[in-house]
Scaffold this motif. Structure first.
Motif: not given
Length: 109
Positions: A73, A10, A49, A88, A47, A54-56, A12-13, A71
């Motif tokens: 998926e 996480n 989707s 998650h 990650f 979870a993010y790239p 990127p958050l 990254d």
């Protein structure tokens, strides 16, 4: 550090409030690695989707594009969790994650 695996990440958050030029990832790979090990060093980010946390990582900024190798998926969680946020909690037990990570670790041994 020669191998860095992130999953359900996480990061990127926590970067949305910053100017991309001010965002700096950790220094990777480790500076004291032998040339042979440095050539094998990878940062892999897994990650799903459907995992809301979870993010790239590569899209965060240029600095992350340089240090994150891939990254990836994947679909974790099986029939009851692979389509919802419960994904998650399922990385550790999902073959889509465990097998490629095991293969990567083997390349470093």
């Amino acid at each position: 550090v020669a191998g860095f695996i992130t999953f359900g990440c996480n990061i990127p958050l926590f970067t949305f409030a910053y100017d991309p030029k001010d965002i700096k990832p950790i220094k990777f790979p480790g500076r004291k690695l032998s040339p042979a090990l440095k050539a094998k060093a990878r940062w892999l980010n897994f990650f799903d989707s459907d995992d809301v946390l979870a993010y790239p990582l590569k899209p965060i900024c240029q600095a992350y594009r340089k240090v994150v190798d891939r990254d990836i998926e994947i679909n974790v969680g099986g029939i009851f969790a692979n389509w919802n946020p419960a994904a998650h909690t399922r990385y550790w037990t999902d073959r889509d994650f465990v097998k490629p990570v095991g293969r990567f670790i083997n390349t470093l041994l």
